[in-house]
Design an enzyme around this catalytic site. Structure first.
Site, PDB file in Angstrom:
ATOM      1  N   GLY A 319       0.839  -1.200   0.000  1.00  0.00           N
ATOM      2  CA  GLY A 319       0.000   0.000   0.000  1.00  0.00           C
ATOM      3  C   GLY A 319       0.868   1.241   0.000  1.00  0.00           C
ATOM      4  O   GLY A 319       1.949   1.272  -0.596  1.00  0.00           O
ATOM      5  N   SER A 320       0.403   2.241   0.741  1.00  0.00           N
ATOM      6  CA  SER A 320       1.049   3.551   0.651  1.00  0.00           C
ATOM      7  C   SER A 320       2.463   3.587   1.229  1.00  0.00           C
ATOM      8  O   SER A 320       3.203   4.525   0.950  1.00  0.00           O
ATOM      9  CB  SER A 320       0.199   4.594   1.366  1.00  0.00           C
ATOM     10  OG  SER A 320      -1.044   4.682   0.716  1.00  0.00           O
ATOM     11  N   VAL A 321       2.844   2.615   2.044  1.00  0.00           N
ATOM     12  CA  VAL A 321       4.212   2.668   2.558  1.00  0.00           C
ATOM     13  C   VAL A 321       5.208   2.440   1.422  1.00  0.00           C
ATOM     14  O   VAL A 321       6.402   2.646   1.589  1.00  0.00           O
ATOM     15  CB  VAL A 321       4.478   1.672   3.715  1.00  0.00           C
ATOM     16  CG1 VAL A 321       3.617   1.995   4.907  1.00  0.00           C
ATOM     17  CG2 VAL A 321       4.278   0.241   3.270  1.00  0.00           C
ATOM     18  N   PHE A 322       4.684   2.029   0.263  1.00  0.00           N
ATOM     19  CA  PHE A 322       5.554   1.823  -0.889  1.00  0.00           C
ATOM     20  C   PHE A 322       5.842   3.135  -1.603  1.00  0.00           C
ATOM     21  O   PHE A 322       6.703   3.214  -2.477  1.00  0.00           O
ATOM     22  CB  PHE A 322       4.873   0.845  -1.854  1.00  0.00           C
ATOM     23  CG  PHE A 322       5.803   0.188  -2.833  1.00  0.00           C
ATOM     24  CD1 PHE A 322       6.852  -0.618  -2.408  1.00  0.00           C
ATOM     25  CD2 PHE A 322       5.641   0.387  -4.202  1.00  0.00           C
ATOM     26  CE1 PHE A 322       7.698  -1.224  -3.314  1.00  0.00           C
ATOM     27  CE2 PHE A 322       6.496  -0.207  -5.119  1.00  0.00           C
ATOM     28  CZ  PHE A 322       7.526  -1.018  -4.675  1.00  0.00           C
TER      29      PHE A 322
END
Lengths: 598, 371
Positions: A319-322
Site C-alpha cells: 500500500g502507501s508505505v511503498f
C-alpha cells in the site's frame, strides 16, 4: 579250587581299563576346553567381561541460555525426567512394557512402537528413552519399584523451557526430539536428543548444543551402578544474548493480542532487531516433548495460521508505505523534481479505466512532499506512468524488496516485485500500462514482508545503507547494499515523513511526540478488489476478511538514538488507527518509560 | 575283629581320603569367594561356606560310619535296602515337601531328606550285588534283569520330577554294567539301538528342559534366558585366562553376572579366579581322586567290593562330566552339582559317605591278600 576261585574273583580286566580310559578322556576333554576358553579365547572373553561390568553412558549437556539485550532470560533449561529402558538388564520385556504402560498411562502399542523404532539406534546397555517426560508422581512410583523391574531407569536430562512461551516463538523457534534424517546427517546426535527445529534454535543449533559428557559406571548384573567415574564432563552450550528488548517485545505482543499482524523494531544504524512480534503465535514449549498427531494437525490447520511467521514469512501488498520507494525512484531517475506540481482531482483516467485517489475530492495541487504527507494516489499514478515498471522494479530491488533480508531465521520469504519478465512467465501476458499505476501505490502484484519495510525505512535515515537485520546482540552491522539515491534526495523523503507526523494534514499525526523527531507513513492495503457494496459499508460492517490491511512505517530520532518501527495489522482497516497506536506506545516506552526506569 | 584293627588303618586308601579332603576344602574356599559379592562399599559374605563346613563335618562323620562296618554286610541287606528306598520314594509324592516347584524332599523335622540321594546309594549296593555274581560278560537276560531293577527307583525319581538324579541313577548302573562288560553281540546291538532311543527321550522332556537343550545348541538365540547361564559362565571362565584374577577377584562372579555361582556354576568362579593353572590343578585332583577308586576296585578283596568301588567311581565320574560339561558350554544346562565344589547339604554328605564306602572296601582287602 582256591586258584579257580581267585581267578573268578578277579575284577574284570576290561572294566578296569575302561575306567582308566574314562579318566583319561575326562581329563583330555576338559583340559582342552579350559585351554580353548581361557588361553585361546581368553582375550575375547576378557573383553566381554569388561563390557559386562563397565558401561558408558552420556551425560547430557545443558543447552546454551538465551537472554535478551538487557540480560533477561528468555530460554533456560529445567531438569526433565525420562523413563529409559536398558535392554540388557530387562528380564521380561513384554511384562516390563506393560508395567510402564500402567504407570505412565501411555498405551502399550505406542510404547512398543517407540521401543521397536529406537532399538536399532540404542546400544543394549544404554537406556532407550521410552517416555520422555515424567511427572513427579510417576518418577516416585518408578523409583520405588525399580528394584523389581531391572532395566528401567529414570534418566535426568536438561530440557528446554521458554519463559515467555508464545511471545518469542517466532524468534526462538523450538527444540524437539531428533528425527531419523537428522540422526543420519549428524553423528553427534543420539536417539532422544533434543535439537533445534525452528527459529534461532534451529539456526544456532551447533552453538546452543554443547558437548555431551561421558560417564563410565561399574554395574552389577541387575544394572545397578556401583561406582562411577566421569570420563568427560559435559560442556554446556553457548549462552547467547539477543538484540531483542523483552519490554518492547511484550508491548508489541500485548497490542497484537487477538489480532493478526507483525511489529518490528529495528535499530537503523546497525540492523539490530529490538522487537520481532508475530501474532497470533503458538507456545513453543509444547513442541519440546512432541505434539500428538491431533495437536499438530490442529495447530497446522488453525485458520489463524499461528505457525506463520508474519514478520518474514507473510507477504502483503505494501500500500502507501511503498510510496517512499516510488518517490525515491522518481528522484533517482530524474523523473520528478521536488517542486513539480501535479493536480489531483481525486481520480485519473487511463484509457477506459478510471483510477481513484483515496480522497474523493482530490488533493488539488500536490508536490512531492505533499504527495507523501497526504498520501496522494493520483500523484503516484502519474509518477508511475512516467517511470514504468522497469525502473520502478529496478529501484524496488535496490531498496531491498523482492528478496530475503538475510535475517538468521529459516524459511524467510522474498516477497514479490513484478517485472515484465515475471509477468510473462507467470501469466504469459505482457505488462499493461494500467499495472504501472497499481504498482506505484503499492498495490497489484507487489508483496512485501514487514521486515523488508523496516529495513527499507532504515536505509532512508542511516545514510542509505541496506543493513542485514540482526537478532544477536553485539553482532557487527552488515551492509548488503546501498540505496541509489543521494543524501539530498533521501532527506527530501525523510522530511516528508516527519511532516506526515507533524504537519496539520499528515496522515500519521497520532505519532507526534514532544522532544522526539518522528517520521512516519501510513498504509492501507486492499486485500481484494472492493465491490461497490463493500465500499458503501461502514468500517465495522465490512466482513473481517475483506477489510484492508493496516500499515504504519515510522522512525524516531533523539540525539544519536534512532529507531525504526514498523507495524502491520491484518485487516486493521486504516494505517493510522489500525497500526498507529502500538507504534506510538513503543516510542512512549523507548523515550519515556524506559528513561524513567533508569 | 574289632573295627579299629590296626591292619584296617594300614590298608586304607589314605591317598583317596586325602584327595577327598583336599577337594572339599578347595570347595569351601571357592564358596567363600562365590558367596561374597561386592556392594558399593566393602564386601558382604553370606554364610554358604560356613554351612558347607557344617555339612562337611556331618559328611566326615557319615564317612566314618560308612567305614566302621564290613561292607560285605551290605550284600545281605541289599534287597531290604532297595525296598525301603522304593517305599520312601513312593512317599514323596504323597507327603513330600515342594521346593522350587518340584516335590523331592521328605521333611524329617530337623532336616529335609531327599530319598533320591538315598536311591543313588541303593543302586550302588543292589547293582554291585547283582553284577558281582559272576565276572563273565552280561548276556541279554541278565542285562534285562539288572536294568529292570534299576528302572524302578530311577523312574520314580524322574517323575518327581528330578530328571538329573534319575538319569544319574541310570548312568551309575550303566557304568557298572559296562564295568562288568557285555557279550560282544549284545554290545553291538545296543550300540545300534541306543542312539535310536534318544529322540524318544525328547517326548518325555518338560518344556523347560527342551528350552535348555535348544539354548545349548544356540546360546545366542536367547542371551537373557536359558542361554544366559552358558554365555555368562563362558565369559567368567574365559576371562580368567592363564593365572586367573586371584582369590576373591572374579569380577563376573562378584558382580553377580554369574547365576547359580555357589551351586551348579561354582567351577566357573574357580576358573575365573584361578585361571587355566588352577583349573588344570583342580581337574588333575579330580582325575587322581577317580584313579584312586580304580585302584581300590582293582585291589578289592571280592567282586562285590570291586563293583561297589566302580559304582562310586561312576557316581562321581558322571557328575563331574555333566557338571563341567555344562559349565564349560559343552552340554545343555542340567542341574547337577560338581562334587565337593558346589554347595549342597545332602550332596556333600552323600559324597563323603560314598568315599567312606570305597575306603571301607580298601581297608578290608588284606583278607584276600592273606588268603
Amino acid at each position: 579250587m582256591s586258584l579257580y576261585e581267585s581267578k573268578t574273583q578277579q575284577p574284570p580286566k576290561n572294566g578296569l581299563l575302561l575306567l582308566q580310559g574314562l579318566i583319561l578322556l575326562l581329563f583330555c576333554i576338559f583340559a582342552l576346553r579350559f585351554w580353548y576358553l581361557q588361553i585361546h579365547k581368553g582375550e575375547y572373553f576378557s573383553e566381554q567381561a569388561r563390557n559386562n561390568q563397565l558401561r558408558q553412558d552420556n551425560l547430557y549437556a545443558p543447552r546454551g541460555l538465551i537472554r535478551d539485550r538487557n540480560g533477561e532470560l528468555l530460554a533456560v533449561n529445567e531438569p526433565a525426567y525420562a523413563l529409559g529402558i536398558v535392554r540388557e538388564d530387562c528380564k521380561d520385556l513384554d511384562a516390563t512394557l506393560k508395567t510402564v504402560s500402567e504407570w505412565t498411562g501411555v498405551d502399550l502399542p505406542k510404547l512398543k512402537k517407540v521401543f521397536k523404532k529406537s532399538r536399532r539406534r540404542v546400544k543394549p546397555f544404554e537406556p532407550l528413552i521410552l517416555v520422555p517426560n515424567l511427572t513427579f508422581e510417576q518418577v516416585a512410583v518408578i523409583e520405588a519399584n525399580s528394584l523389581y523391574w531391572p532395566g528401567l531407569e529414570v534418566v535426568v536430562r536438561p530440557r528446554r523451557k521458554y519463559l515467555q512461551g508464545a511471545l518469542l516463538s517466532h524468534v526462538l523457534g523450538y527444540v524437539s526430539e531428533v528425527d531419523e534424517a537428522e540422526l543420519e546427517n549428524d553423528s553427534e546426535l543420539a536417539v532422544g536428543d533434543y535439537v533445534g527445529k525452528q527459529g534461532l534454535e534451529y539456526v544456532l543449533e551447533k552453538r546452543f548444543r554443547g558437548v555431551k559428557g561421558r560417564r563410565q559406571s561399574e554395574v552389577d548384573a541387575t544394572g545397578r551402578r556401583l561406582k562411577q567415574r566421569i570420563l568427560n564432563p559435559p560442556k554446556a552450550g553457548e549462552d547467547i544474548d539477543l538484540s531483542i528488548d523483552l519490554g518492547l517485545q511484550e508491548l508489541g505482543g500485548k497490542f497484537l493480542e487477538g489480532k493478526a499482524g507483525a511489529v518490528v523494531v529495528m535499530n537503523p544504524d546497525n540492523g539490530q532487531i529490538l522487537a520481532f512480534v508475530s501474532a497470533p503465535s503458538y507456545d513453543n514449549n509444547s513442541f519440546t516433548d512432541g505434539l500428538s498427531q491431533k495437536e499438530w494437525v490442529a495447530l497446522r490447520d488453525d485458520p489463524r495460521t499461528p505457525l506463520q511467521n508474519r514478520v518474514i514469512q507473510s507477504v502483503y501488498p505494501p500500500g502507501s508505505v511503498f510510496k517512499m520507494t516510488v518517490a525515491g525512484a522518481g528522484l533517482h531517475y530524474g523523473v520528478v523534481k521536488t517542486q513539480d506540481i501535479v493536480y489531483c482531482p481525486g481520480h485519473m483516467q487511463l484509457g477506459k479505466y478510471v483510477f481513484r485517489c483515496w480522497k474523493k475530492g482530490g488533493h488539488g495541487e500536490t508536490d512531492l512532499e505533499k504527495s507523501l504527507v497526504e498520501s496522494c494516489d493520483v500523484y503516484y499514478y502519474k509518477l508511475g506512468k512516467r517511470l514504468g515498471v522497469d525502473r520502478m522494479s529496478e529501484y524496488a530491488f535496490a531498496a531491498g524488496y523482492g528478496k530475503p533480508t538475510g535475517i538468521a531465521l529459516p524459511h524467510e520469504k522474498s516477497g514479490l516485485i513484478p517485472t515484465r519478465k515475471w509477468k510473462k512467465r507467470r501469466y504469459g501476458e505482457i505488462w499493461h500500462p494500467g499495472e504501472n499505476l497499481n504498482f506505484s501505490i503499492g498495490q497489484g502484484y507487489t508483496l512485501v514482508t514487514p521486515l523488508q519495510v523496516a529495513r527499507s525505512i532504515s536505509s532512508l535515515i542511516n545514510g542509505g545503507r541496506l543493513l542485514r537485520p540482526q537478532l544477536l546482540a553485539g553482532e557487527p552491522a552488515e551492509e548488503q547494499g546501498v540505496l541509489p539515491i543521494n543524501d539530498r534526495q533521501r532527506e527530501i523523503i525523510r522530511k516528508a515523513m516527519i511532516k506526515t507526523v507533524n504537519g496539520s494534514h499528515g496522515t500519521a499525526r497520532r505519532l507526534r511526540m514532544k522532544g522526539v523527531v518522528i517520521g512516519g507513513k501510513t498504509g492501507t492495503a486492499q486485500v481484494v478488489k472492493l465491490t461497490d457494496e463493500i465500499k458503501k459499508m461502514k468500517d465495522e460492517e465490512i466482513p473481517y476478511k475483506y477489510r484492508d490491511h493496516a500499515w504504519m512505517a515510522s522512525f524516531a530520532e533523539k540525539g544519536t538514538e534512532r529507531y525504526v518501527v514498523v507495524c502491520m495489522v491484518e485487516h486493521g482497516l486504516h494505517g493510522s488507527s489500525g497500526a498507529g497506536p502500538v507504534v506510538k506506545a513503543i516510542y512512549n516506552y523507548i523515550f519515556k518509560e524506559k528513561k524513567e526506569k533508569k | 575283629m574289632s573295627p579299629i584293627d590296626r591292619r584296617l588303618l594300614i590298608h586304607m586308601n589314605w591317598f583317596l581320603l586325602g584327595l577327598a579332603a583336599m577337594l572339599f576344602f578347595v570347595g569351601v574356599l571357592n564358596l567363600y569367594s562365590a558367596s561374597g559379592f561386592r556392594l558399593e562399599q566393602g564386601m558382604s559374605v553370606s554364610s554358604f561356606y560356613q554351612k558347607q563346613l557344617v555339612w562337611g563335618l556331618m559328611g566326615f562323620a557319615g564317612m566314618i560310619t560308612f567305614m566302621l562296618f564290613d561292607y560285605r554286610h551290605l550284600r545281605t541287606i541289599a534287597w531290604p535296602l532297595f525296598w525301603v528306598t522304593v517305599i520312601l520314594l513312593a512317599c514323596v509324592p504323597v507327603i513330600g515337601k515342594t521346593i522350587y516347584g518340584a516335590r523331592r524332599w521328605l521333611d524329617l523335622g530337623f532336616f529335609n531328606f531327599q530319598p533320591s540321594e538315598m536311591a543313588k546309594i541303593t543302586i550302588l549296593v543292589i547293582g554291585a550285588k547283582i553284577l558281582s555274581r559272576s565276572s563273565d560278560p552280561l548276556n541279554i537276560k541278565n542285562l534285562a534283569y539288572v536294568v529292570g531293577v534299576g528302572l524302578i527307583p530311577a523312574g520314580m525319581v524322574i517323575s518327581q520330577p528330578d530328571l538329573g538324579s534319575g538319569l544319574n541313577i541310570l548312568l551309575i548302573l550303566g557304568g557298572m554294567i559296562l564295568y562288568r562288560g557285555l557279550t560282544p553281540k549284545l554290545f553291538k546291538t545296543l550300540a545300534v539301538v541306543g542312539p535310536c532311543l534318544i529322540p524318544l527321550g525328547w517326548l518325555f522332556m518338560h518344556d523347560y528342559q527342551k528350552r535348555r537343550v535348544i539354548s545349548f545348541m544356540n546360546p545366542a538365540s536367547d542371551p537373557l534366558g536359558a542361554g544366559y547361564h552358558i554365555i555368562q559362565s563362558e565369559i567368567a571362565i574365559g576371562s580368567g585366562r592363564v593365572w586367573g584374577k586371584g582369590f576373591l577377584g572374579g569380577t563376573q562372579s562378584q558382580l553377580r553376572f554369574l547365576p547359580e555361582k555357589h551351586t551348579d556354576f561354582a567351577i566357573a568362579v574357580f576358573g575365573e579366579e584361578w585361571g587355566f593353572a588352577g583349573a588344570m590343578a583342580l581337574l588333575s585332583l579330580f582325575c587322581v581322586f577317580l584313579y584312586q577308586m580304580v585302584v581300590t576296585a582293582r585291589e578289592a578283596k571280592d567282586l562285590f567290593g570291586s563293583y561297589l568301588a566302580a559304582g562310586v567311581f561312576f557316581y562321581f565320574f558322571w557328575q563331574i562330566l555333566i557338571n563341567m560339561g555344562m559349565v564349560l558350554g559343552l552340554m545343555p544346562v542340567v542341574g547337577i552339582p560338581l562334587p565337593f565344589i558346589s554347595y549342597g547339604g545332602s550332596g556333600t554328605v552323600v559324597n563323603l559317605c560314598l568315599v567312606g564306602l570305597v575306603l571301607n572296601v580298601s581297608m578290608r582287602r588284606y583278607v584276600f591278600k592273606q588268603g
